[in-house]
Motif scaffolding. Structure first.
Motif, PDB file in Angstrom:
ATOM      1  N   ILE A  91       0.841  -1.203   0.000  1.00  0.00           N
ATOM      2  CA  ILE A  91       0.000   0.000   0.000  1.00  0.00           C
ATOM      3  C   ILE A  91       0.877   1.253   0.000  1.00  0.00           C
ATOM      4  O   ILE A  91       0.644   2.194  -0.765  1.00  0.00           O
ATOM      5  CB  ILE A  91      -0.946  -0.010   1.215  1.00  0.00           C
ATOM      6  CG1 ILE A  91      -1.976  -1.144   1.062  1.00  0.00           C
ATOM      7  CG2 ILE A  91      -1.648   1.340   1.367  1.00  0.00           C
ATOM      8  CD1 ILE A  91      -2.802  -1.398   2.308  1.00  0.00           C
ATOM      9  N   SER A  92       1.903   1.266   0.854  1.00  0.00           N
ATOM     10  CA  SER A  92       2.802   2.429   0.920  1.00  0.00           C
ATOM     11  C   SER A  92       3.504   2.647  -0.409  1.00  0.00           C
ATOM     12  O   SER A  92       3.640   3.787  -0.880  1.00  0.00           O
ATOM     13  CB  SER A  92       3.830   2.245   2.034  1.00  0.00           C
ATOM     14  OG  SER A  92       3.196   2.159   3.290  1.00  0.00           O
ATOM     15  N   GLU A  93       3.961   1.577  -1.023  1.00  0.00           N
ATOM     16  CA  GLU A  93       4.657   1.703  -2.299  1.00  0.00           C
ATOM     17  C   GLU A  93       3.709   2.180  -3.398  1.00  0.00           C
ATOM     18  O   GLU A  93       4.074   2.989  -4.253  1.00  0.00           O
ATOM     19  CB  GLU A  93       5.294   0.363  -2.684  1.00  0.00           C
ATOM     20  CG  GLU A  93       6.128   0.405  -3.952  1.00  0.00           C
ATOM     21  CD  GLU A  93       7.259   1.416  -3.903  1.00  0.00           C
ATOM     22  OE1 GLU A  93       7.591   1.984  -4.965  1.00  0.00           O
ATOM     23  OE2 GLU A  93       7.799   1.668  -2.806  1.00  0.00           O
ATOM     24  N   LEU A  94       2.471   1.710  -3.388  1.00  0.00           N
ATOM     25  CA  LEU A  94       1.487   2.163  -4.382  1.00  0.00           C
ATOM     26  C   LEU A  94       1.205   3.654  -4.225  1.00  0.00           C
ATOM     27  O   LEU A  94       1.072   4.377  -5.221  1.00  0.00           O
ATOM     28  CB  LEU A  94       0.197   1.352  -4.246  1.00  0.00           C
ATOM     29  CG  LEU A  94       0.232  -0.069  -4.826  1.00  0.00           C
ATOM     30  CD1 LEU A  94      -0.960  -0.878  -4.335  1.00  0.00           C
ATOM     31  CD2 LEU A  94       0.240  -0.018  -6.360  1.00  0.00           C
ATOM     32  N   LEU A  95       1.097   4.123  -2.987  1.00  0.00           N
ATOM     33  CA  LEU A  95       0.858   5.544  -2.762  1.00  0.00           C
ATOM     34  C   LEU A  95       2.049   6.374  -3.230  1.00  0.00           C
ATOM     35  O   LEU A  95       1.880   7.470  -3.784  1.00  0.00           O
ATOM     36  CB  LEU A  95       0.568   5.791  -1.284  1.00  0.00           C
ATOM     37  CG  LEU A  95      -0.741   5.178  -0.759  1.00  0.00           C
ATOM     38  CD1 LEU A  95      -0.908   5.452   0.728  1.00  0.00           C
ATOM     39  CD2 LEU A  95      -1.940   5.705  -1.536  1.00  0.00           C
ATOM     40  N   ALA A  96       3.263   5.859  -3.022  1.00  0.00           N
ATOM     41  CA  ALA A  96       4.451   6.574  -3.508  1.00  0.00           C
ATOM     42  C   ALA A  96       4.442   6.637  -5.040  1.00  0.00           C
ATOM     43  O   ALA A  96       4.788   7.663  -5.640  1.00  0.00           O
ATOM     44  CB  ALA A  96       5.719   5.872  -3.020  1.00  0.00           C
ATOM     45  N   HIS A 116      -5.077   4.571 -10.856  1.00  0.00           N
ATOM     46  CA  HIS A 116      -5.018   3.122 -10.666  1.00  0.00           C
ATOM     47  C   HIS A 116      -4.236   2.761  -9.407  1.00  0.00           C
ATOM     48  O   HIS A 116      -4.605   1.811  -8.691  1.00  0.00           O
ATOM     49  CB  HIS A 116      -4.377   2.484 -11.895  1.00  0.00           C
ATOM     50  CG  HIS A 116      -5.300   2.408 -13.064  1.00  0.00           C
ATOM     51  ND1 HIS A 116      -4.926   1.931 -14.295  1.00  0.00           N
ATOM     52  CD2 HIS A 116      -6.597   2.766 -13.201  1.00  0.00           C
ATOM     53  CE1 HIS A 116      -5.945   1.990 -15.129  1.00  0.00           C
ATOM     54  NE2 HIS A 116      -6.961   2.506 -14.487  1.00  0.00           N
ATOM     55  N   ALA A 117      -3.165   3.490  -9.126  1.00  0.00           N
ATOM     56  CA  ALA A 117      -2.391   3.207  -7.922  1.00  0.00           C
ATOM     57  C   ALA A 117      -3.221   3.465  -6.668  1.00  0.00           C
ATOM     58  O   ALA A 117      -3.212   2.664  -5.719  1.00  0.00           O
ATOM     59  CB  ALA A 117      -1.120   4.053  -7.909  1.00  0.00           C
ATOM     60  N   LEU A 118      -3.931   4.572  -6.648  1.00  0.00           N
ATOM     61  CA  LEU A 118      -4.778   4.896  -5.498  1.00  0.00           C
ATOM     62  C   LEU A 118      -5.886   3.872  -5.327  1.00  0.00           C
ATOM     63  O   LEU A 118      -6.210   3.454  -4.214  1.00  0.00           O
ATOM     64  CB  LEU A 118      -5.372   6.295  -5.669  1.00  0.00           C
ATOM     65  CG  LEU A 118      -4.376   7.461  -5.551  1.00  0.00           C
ATOM     66  CD1 LEU A 118      -5.001   8.743  -6.077  1.00  0.00           C
ATOM     67  CD2 LEU A 118      -3.937   7.628  -4.095  1.00  0.00           C
ATOM     68  N   LEU A 119      -6.459   3.463  -6.437  1.00  0.00           N
ATOM     69  CA  LEU A 119      -7.537   2.484  -6.377  1.00  0.00           C
ATOM     70  C   LEU A 119      -7.018   1.126  -5.913  1.00  0.00           C
ATOM     71  O   LEU A 119      -7.676   0.426  -5.133  1.00  0.00           O
ATOM     72  CB  LEU A 119      -8.183   2.365  -7.761  1.00  0.00           C
ATOM     73  CG  LEU A 119      -9.502   1.607  -7.853  1.00  0.00           C
ATOM     74  CD1 LEU A 119     -10.499   2.123  -6.833  1.00  0.00           C
ATOM     75  CD2 LEU A 119     -10.064   1.739  -9.258  1.00  0.00           C
ATOM     76  N   ALA A 120      -5.822   0.748  -6.386  1.00  0.00           N
ATOM     77  CA  ALA A 120      -5.231  -0.510  -5.934  1.00  0.00           C
ATOM     78  C   ALA A 120      -4.950  -0.465  -4.434  1.00  0.00           C
ATOM     79  O   ALA A 120      -5.216  -1.433  -3.707  1.00  0.00           O
ATOM     80  CB  ALA A 120      -3.935  -0.776  -6.706  1.00  0.00           C
ATOM     81  N   ALA A 121      -4.425   0.667  -3.969  1.00  0.00           N
ATOM     82  CA  ALA A 121      -4.156   0.805  -2.531  1.00  0.00           C
ATOM     83  C   ALA A 121      -5.452   0.723  -1.733  1.00  0.00           C
ATOM     84  O   ALA A 121      -5.509   0.086  -0.666  1.00  0.00           O
ATOM     85  CB  ALA A 121      -3.445   2.130  -2.271  1.00  0.00           C
ATOM     86  N   ALA A 122      -6.507   1.371  -2.243  1.00  0.00           N
ATOM     87  CA  ALA A 122      -7.799   1.314  -1.552  1.00  0.00           C
ATOM     88  C   ALA A 122      -8.319  -0.118  -1.480  1.00  0.00           C
ATOM     89  O   ALA A 122      -8.865  -0.551  -0.459  1.00  0.00           O
ATOM     90  CB  ALA A 122      -8.807   2.209  -2.273  1.00  0.00           C
ATOM     91  N   SER A 123      -8.147  -0.874  -2.562  1.00  0.00           N
ATOM     92  CA  SER A 123      -8.645  -2.253  -2.588  1.00  0.00           C
ATOM     93  C   SER A 123      -7.907  -3.142  -1.593  1.00  0.00           C
ATOM     94  O   SER A 123      -8.474  -4.109  -1.069  1.00  0.00           O
ATOM     95  CB  SER A 123      -8.481  -2.831  -4.004  1.00  0.00           C
ATOM     96  OG  SER A 123      -9.204  -2.072  -4.951  1.00  0.00           O
ATOM     97  N   LEU A 124      -6.645  -2.822  -1.313  1.00  0.00           N
ATOM     98  CA  LEU A 124      -5.850  -3.634  -0.388  1.00  0.00           C
ATOM     99  C   LEU A 124      -6.073  -3.252   1.069  1.00  0.00           C
ATOM    100  O   LEU A 124      -5.768  -4.034   1.982  1.00  0.00           O
ATOM    101  CB  LEU A 124      -4.354  -3.493  -0.720  1.00  0.00           C
ATOM    102  CG  LEU A 124      -3.909  -4.042  -2.083  1.00  0.00           C
ATOM    103  CD1 LEU A 124      -2.471  -3.636  -2.360  1.00  0.00           C
ATOM    104  CD2 LEU A 124      -4.057  -5.556  -2.111  1.00  0.00           C
ATOM    105  N   THR A 125      -6.618  -2.039   1.278  1.00  0.00           N
ATOM    106  CA  THR A 125      -6.772  -1.528   2.645  1.00  0.00           C
ATOM    107  C   THR A 125      -7.942  -2.203   3.341  1.00  0.00           C
ATOM    108  O   THR A 125      -9.034  -2.329   2.771  1.00  0.00           O
ATOM    109  CB  THR A 125      -6.993  -0.006   2.612  1.00  0.00           C
ATOM    110  OG1 THR A 125      -5.881   0.598   1.958  1.00  0.00           O
ATOM    111  CG2 THR A 125      -7.115   0.554   4.011  1.00  0.00           C
ATOM    112  N   LEU A 126      -7.738  -2.610   4.582  1.00  0.00           N
ATOM    113  CA  LEU A 126      -8.780  -3.309   5.333  1.00  0.00           C
ATOM    114  C   LEU A 126      -9.655  -2.354   6.140  1.00  0.00           C
ATOM    115  O   LEU A 126     -10.768  -2.707   6.533  1.00  0.00           O
ATOM    116  CB  LEU A 126      -8.143  -4.342   6.268  1.00  0.00           C
ATOM    117  CG  LEU A 126      -7.298  -5.436   5.572  1.00  0.00           C
ATOM    118  CD1 LEU A 126      -6.689  -6.371   6.620  1.00  0.00           C
ATOM    119  CD2 LEU A 126      -8.139  -6.218   4.579  1.00  0.00           C
ATOM    120  N   GLU A 127      -9.167  -1.147   6.406  1.00  0.00           N
ATOM    121  CA  GLU A 127      -9.894  -0.201   7.267  1.00  0.00           C
ATOM    122  C   GLU A 127     -10.821   0.657   6.414  1.00  0.00           C
ATOM    123  O   GLU A 127     -10.417   1.228   5.400  1.00  0.00           O
ATOM    124  CB  GLU A 127      -8.878   0.663   8.006  1.00  0.00           C
ATOM    125  CG  GLU A 127      -9.437   1.341   9.243  1.00  0.00           C
ATOM    126  CD  GLU A 127     -10.094   2.677   8.886  1.00  0.00           C
ATOM    127  OE1 GLU A 127     -11.199   2.952   9.399  1.00  0.00           O
ATOM    128  OE2 GLU A 127      -9.486   3.404   8.087  1.00  0.00           O
TER     129      GLU A 127
END
Length: 933
Positions: A371-376, A392-403
């Motif tokens: 998630i951190s790497e995708l946001l970077a 796409h990076a933000l959306l991928a990070a959102a999909s991986l986030t559990l909170e």
């Protein structure tokens, strides 16, 4: 009839002999698993039985290589009644073949005798499936028997996969390759196999069958293996795709049977191959491997190699091989390889989109490091104004986030990027699924509301309009800087549904925003653009006098505005949109747009840029260039999950078709355009379809059809964005069609109304349309003066096609008035202009008129450039102008490999071998006045 296999069935029928005694040629069907070889054999068998032909069908079973003569024994069982006609020793050899192929004895001659006796009684068709698995003894006997059949009435058709390697004697038979279905047939097969109630759009259908490699078995099975949401595009297609067990066993099993280093190398190719040869080589090197480790996979014919000027490339023989290998390897191994590929891609400093794709594929839910790497990577992409990979990076990070709260904020940020970058709604459904509106701040909720409204615009403009009204009300309450963009969208939607009242209301609100402090520097919507939208709306509703002054002021403001070299991409796109709508296309914007394009703009932005360039080329009558550009744009849009903007792209395409007289393309594209407009509710674009069909009919001299298509334009509620739009132009075309039909009174009435509407405009196109329409209904010297004025105004407006049409009309008038010398001059100019443009029907009209003046017109010599496709012509012209392959690729928004491919085709067609010769030939044809430009 088998869907999409007419060609193969026709070839099989042609290969089979007639009922006469003549030598037959055995036929070998070769194709990958699932391509429909068995279905072709089924169809062939059915047709043969209907014609009274006896059919014997057998198949070699996998794993029976140790059972000699198994296929021969099956053939004998299928002809058991004929066995009694053979000598006892031959019949015995076929009933109980030897246990080893080395003791073949009388088997080949017995098989030959059996087939000949059967054919003597009744014409025979022998079908053998999966012959690649046949035992050695059967292959020996079959090849010898078939070679000696002579003129007996026996037809033999066998089917095989490319692997394992076939016996050389079988490979020598007449071969018919059975490859993927063509796109239309694949879509038709998918739709016929879908359960009732599941109806994907045309774009989604094409996406599904393309992902499935247009493989018939995979397409049919997809209706069982994919969910309804995946089939209609409401959910993304899974990666890897679920496959039928037979396909998994064929490709996945082959991979699993390879030694470990080779398996690893193939897995690298499947994971990283889509990102280019450099990444594949880097990952292989990171593992201590090399591209040579892929050779055994290539020997299995599952891999093809190619070489261009930059590198050697390895590609899978079929796209579904990748999915089979990834499923056979298992999720853990695949994710680990994606993570390795992401590290290598970052070390190579590849585009953020490559790193992001690999990071997303290699991560599991809750992976904080990923998630951190995708946001970077999202921040990196935004710094380079690359909106699509950032979203796409933000959306991928959102999909991986559990909170929930973090996931919603990230999804809202992705929505913001999509909207700011004028991207399509590729991930809209996914964003909306991830967002919990209850945890968002008001501005974030507004962003999501707006994105939802834009998504609705892809399926229903009426729903889009209603959702936008709600979003605009909230934007006004928040005093949001996005209000201008929302109002602009609302104006466009009102145009599309021909709701002039709503269009004026929103345009007035947009104009009022122009004076708001700070709007000029908001980075979203310049003040002059707000005023320009209002001016265009005035024209749409028919207040041309008020629109004229407002447009002039907006144009002047736009020229003083820039764009500056460091202007934000979203502001640049705003300017490009408004310039396009105003019909005042500033070339500086086009040049500025090309620079970030070299760094990888998103697909939707590239599509829009190509569409704008196509529209400009259409106005300049560079029809081949316009066709290539709009084809690029349409291809990019078809790759998207939504189809809402495709009718707008098709509007340019059908006008090109009409100008050059491409009847087949026009019929096909107008039909699609009308269907899409009806589905979405896009009323105004129907006027463009009507005008295109009317213009083509007018060019072909089909006056009744021209009147049928053009007459509705006289009653259209909205005029369009300017005098160059379809309604004003179509009304002028209607005047010509009426005059040519002898209905001068009606023509005069339409011309008078056109003068009343467009007369207050100072635009040269408006003045030219008025003058030409008056010239058509007037007579003698008065008409001639009108035509002269129209020619000058069209020339000043930069519309050479309309200028040539007007010269043709003037030439006709002068010929009727017996001013033959002047008539010839005008008609020669018109004919030459139409020839250069490739406007075939109009060139024919001008040539016919020229002959009527007594001029002996010589047939045109063949133009070598006519053999080039539109894309090849664009590449040839750019290379002839001195551009390198990479420069041409950047200029034309193509890949370097695509340019190289087209250039090699150009050399072959034009008979040149290098750039110097191409440039010289180009100069010769240009100076000779050929149809290059």
């Amino acid at each position: 009839m088998i869907e999409g296999r007419d060609r193969e069935l026709a070839a099989l029928e042609a290969a089979l002999g007639s009922d006469r005694d003549e030598r037959r040629q055995p036929v070998l069907l070769v194709g990958e698993a699932g391509m429909g070889k068995t279905a072709l054999l089924d169809a062939l068998a059915r047709g043969a039985r209907r014609r009274g032909i006896r059919v014997v069908r057998v198949g070699a079973a996998q794993g029976v290589g140790a059972s000699p003569f198994a296929v021969v024994a099956d053939i004998a069982r299928g002809l058991s009644d004929v066995l009694n006609l053979l000598p006892p020793d031959e019949a015995g050899a076929l009933r109980s073949p030897p246990r080893t192929s080395a003791s073949s004895g009388e088997v080949p001659s017995a098989l030959l005798h059996l087939l000949a006796e059967a054919a003597h009684l009744q014409r025979l068709l022998l079908l053998i499936d999966d012959i690649h698995w046949a035992d050695r003894g059967s292959l020996d006997a079959l090849s010898l028997a078939v070679a000696r059949l002579g003129c007996e009435r026996v037809d033999v058709v066998v089917a095989a996969r490319p692997r394992p390697a076939l016996d050389p004697r079988i490979r020598a038979w007449t071969r018919l390759d059975v490859g993927p279905l063509d796109l239309d047939a694949a879509v038709s097969l998918l739709r016929s196999a879908l359960p009732a109630g599941i109806v994907p759009s045309g774009n989604q259908s094409r996406r599904v069958v393309t992902a499935l490699g247009r493989c018939p078995l995979a397409i049919v099975e997809s209706t069982r293996l994919l969910s309804a949401g995946e089939l209609i595009g409401a959910a993304p297609l899974p990666d890897p795709l679920p496959l039928d067990d037979r396909l998994l066993a064929e490709w996945g099993g082959t991979w699993a049977g390879l030694p470990d280093p080779i398996r690893t190398a193939v897995l690298v190719l499947c994971v990283a191959g889509g990102s280019g040869a450099a990444l594949v080589a880097a990952v292989l090197a990171d593992l201590g491997l090399s591209p040579d480790d892929l050779d055994p996979f290539a020997a299995q014919r599952l891999l093809v190699r190619s070489v261009d000027s930059t590198a050697e490339h390895a590609d899978l023989a079929h796209p579904l091989i990748r999915d089979a290998v990834l499923r056979a390897a298992g999720p853990a191994a695949v994710r680990a390889m994606h993570r390795r590929a992401a590290r290598c891609a970052e070390q190579l400093e590849l585009a953020p989109s490559v790193v992001i794709a690999q990071l997303e594929a290699g991560a599991s839910p809750g992976d904080r490091a990923a998630i951190s790497e995708l946001l970077a990577q999202a921040d990196r992409a935004l710094a380079d104004e690359l909106g699509e990979p950032a979203a796409h990076a933000l959306l991928a990070a959102a999909s991986l986030t559990l909170e929930t709260r973090e996931r919603s904020h990230l999804a809202a940020r992705a929505a913001r990027v999509l909207l700011d970058s004028s991207l399509g709604e590729l991930d809209t459904a996914r964003i909306l699924q991830l967002v919990d509106l209850n945890v968002l701040v008001p501005q974030e909720r507004l962003t999501v509301e707006w994105l939802h409204a834009e998504q609705l615009g892809q399926v229903s403009l009426s729903q889009h309009q209603a959702a936008l009204e709600v979003a605009i009300a909230h934007a006004v309450e928040l005093d949001s800087p996005e209000t201008a963009w929302m109002l602009w969208s609302a104006v466009n939607t009102a145009f599309a549904v021909e709701d002039g009242k709503s269009a004026m209301r929103h345009a007035a609100s947009l104009r009022d925003l122009a004076g708001r402090a700070g709007l000029e520097h908001s980075g979203h919507f310049p003040a002059w653009a707000c005023r320009a939208v209002h001016a265009v709306t005035l024209f749409q509703v028919g207040d041309v006098a008020a629109a004229d002054g407002a447009l002039s002021a907006a144009r002047q403001e736009s020229r003083s505005w820039g764009p500056a070299p460091d202007v934000a991409l979203e502001e640049l796109l705003a300017a490009l949109v408004i310039d396009f709508i105003m019909g005042d296309l500033d070339p500086r914007i086009d040049v500025r747009l090309q620079e970030p394009a070299r760094r990888g703009l998103g697909r939707e932005t590239m599509s829009f840029a190509s569409a704008v360039q196509a529209h400009r080329a259409l106005g300049r009558a560079e029809f081949a260039t316009a066709r290539a550009l709009i084809d690029d744009s349409i291809s990019l849009e078809r790759a998207s999950a939504f189809q809402g903007v495709i009718p707008f792209r098709l509007a340019t395409a059908v006008l090109i078709d009409a100008h050059i007289g491409d009847h087949a393309a026009l019929a096909r594209e107008v039909a699609e355009m009308r269907d899409l407009c009806r589905d979405i509710g896009w009323i105004q674009l129907i006027a463009t379809a009507d005008r295109a069909e009317g213009l083509q009919a007018l060019g072909d001299g089909q006056l009744e059809t021209a009147l049928t298509r053009l007459e509705p334009l006289a009653e259209d509620r909205l005029l369009g964005c300017g005098p160059w739009d379809s309604v004003p132009m179509g009304r002028a075309d209607l005047v010509e069609a009426l005059v040519r039909s002898g209905e001068r009174d009606r023509a005069a009435a339409v011309a008078s109304d056109l003068t009343r509407v467009l007369g207050p405009s100072s635009d040269p196109i408006a003045q030219a349309l008025v003058c030409r329409s008056r010239g058509l209904v007037n007579q003698g010297e008065v008409a001639d003066k009108d035509f002269v004025c129209a020619v000058a105004d069209f020339g000043r407006a930069g519309l050479p096609f309309e200028e040539a049409r007007t010269r043709l009309l003037r030439g006709e008038l002068l010929r009727r008035e017996r001013h033959v010398h002047e008539a010839r001059r005008e008609l020669r100019i018109a004919a030459a202009a139409f020839d250069r443009m490739g406007a075939v029907p109009w060139a024919r009209q001008a040539t016919d008129e020229l002959r009527a003046t007594g001029v002996a017109v010589q047939p045109r010599t063949a133009d070598p450039w006519a053999s080039l496709t539109p894309q090849e012509r664009r590449v040839a012209e750019a290379v002839a102008a001195g551009g390198s392959d990479r420069e041409v690729a950047a200029e034309l928004f193509l890949s370097h490999r695509t340019v190289s491919y087209h250039l090699s085709s150009v050399y072959r067609k034009l008979g040149v071998t290098n750039r110097t010769a191409l440039s010289s030939r180009f100069a010769e044809w240009t100076s000779a006045g050929s149809g290059v430009k």
